[in-house]
Design a protein around this motif. Structure first.
Motif, short mmCIF file in Angstrom:
data_model
loop_
_atom_site.label_atom_id
_atom_site.label_comp_id
_atom_site.label_asym_id
_atom_site.label_seq_id
_atom_site.Cartn_x
_atom_site.Cartn_y
_atom_site.Cartn_z
N UNK A 10 0.90 -1.22 -0.10
CA UNK A 10 0.05 -0.12 0.02
C UNK A 10 0.78 1.21 -0.16
N UNK A 11 2.21 1.24 0.69
CA UNK A 11 2.76 2.46 0.75
C UNK A 11 3.65 2.68 -0.55
N UNK A 12 4.05 1.71 -1.33
CA UNK A 12 4.49 1.66 -2.58
C UNK A 12 3.50 2.38 -3.84
N UNK A 13 2.36 1.69 -3.49
CA UNK A 13 1.33 2.40 -4.43
C UNK A 13 1.07 3.64 -4.21
N UNK A 14 1.01 4.17 -2.90
CA UNK A 14 0.89 5.50 -2.51
C UNK A 14 1.89 6.38 -3.11
N UNK A 15 2.99 5.93 -2.89
CA UNK A 15 4.32 6.75 -3.30
C UNK A 15 4.14 7.10 -4.83
N UNK A 16 3.60 6.21 -5.64
CA UNK A 16 3.73 6.21 -7.13
C UNK A 16 2.22 6.93 -7.62
#
Length: 296
Positions: free
Chosen positions: A281-287
């Motif tokens: 979820x954090x990776x998607x949020x950063x992208x």
């Protein structure tokens, strides 16, 4: 990010408990002695820092509500530690880990919002990783299940879900250290009703029990409760349950290092999948592109 790291660290702290409990059981100590000692010393450890924040007296009603949340903590420990008597630790923690989807489902019901796609994908990875890391697909799998152990394990997941949800919503105006101490008070009261603290007077405490219960109090009461009280209100119950999955990899590595239990490549792969599910979820949020603020 720092609140996410707090919850992650609190979950890792929980992961050490099963190894300590198994060591205590191997020395002949009973669940009543282990659980009672943990809650008693957890009560003392949480109230030591809380005493510095008693200058402003909080409402008694809020403290009672927090003690009620603490009952969920005590219930989780009682159910989980007793399940370890009937089923292997890998299966017990697998059942406890059902809190990952329970927490997301509960938050979706309360907020009336469907989980987004990254959260659902994360849950799918956590479920797959948990199956592998818990050793369910090897060593007999389903044949190791004992009905009572399964029931206790699932109920511990329910109570743990309730703790995560309400720890992030109850009496947020009170200092987190006072919230932790109030919760530990509720846990202790429940435990004393079920397991009277006989270990305090029969000599068991100083006959080898103390090192185990003080470690359980530290890693099972003080550290995780404080981390969750500081972190969950800022990240929400759904994200907290995902980060809580860090408990299983910690349990696997702790049992391998301390107890010298064999860890298969399937379990290592499961741990890697769980870690991916946690950070997804954090990776998607950063992208995701940041929306520009409207011009004044």
């Amino acid at each position: 990010m720092r609140y996410m790291l707090l919850v992650f660290f609190g979950a890792c702290s929980y992961g050490i408990l099963s190894t300590i409990v198994k060591l205590a059981y191997s020395q002949g100590f009973s669940p009543s002695q282990v659980i009672g000692g943990q809650m008693a010393f957890g009560f003392l450890l949480t109230w030591i820092p809380a005493l510095f924040f008693l200058r402003t007296k909080p409402q008694k009603r809020l403290l009672l509500l927090l003690a009620g949340v603490g009952i969920a903590v005590g219930t989780t420990g009682i159910l989980y530690y007793n399940s370890l008597q009937y089923i292997p630790a890998s299966l017990a923690i697998l059942l406890l880990f059902q809190f990952t989807w329970m927490g997301v489902l509960a938050e979706a019901i309360m907020t009336r919002k469907r989980p987004d796609k990254p959260t659902l994908a994360s849950l799918l990875l956590l479920f797959l990783g948990t199956m592998l890391a818990g050793g369910l697909l090897e060593n007999g799998g389903l044949q190791q299940f004992h009905p009572l152990g399964v029931l206790l394990g699932l109920l511990s997941a329910v109570s743990y879900t309730l703790f995560i949800i309400f720890s992030g919503k109850t009496a947020l105006s009170i200092n987190p250290w006072l919230r932790s101490s109030s919760m530990s008070t509720g846990s202790l009261l429940l435990t004393c009703l079920i397991y009277p603290p006989v270990f305090l007077i029969d000599g068991t405490l100083w006959d080898g029990l103390f090192p185990y219960v003080i470690l359980l109090a530290l890693f099972g009461i003080l550290i995780p409760t404080a981390c969750f009280n500081f972190g969950v209100p800022h990240i929400g119950a759904g994200m907290a349950t995902i980060l809580g999955a860090a408990e299983l990899p910690t349990a696997v590595f702790a049992s391998a290092i301390v107890l010298q239990e064999q860890v298969s490549w399937l379990q290592v792969a499961g741990v890697a999948i769980i870690l991916l599910g946690i950070i997804l979820p954090k990776l998607v949020q950063r992208k995701q592109p940041k929306t520009a603020s409207p011009a004044a």
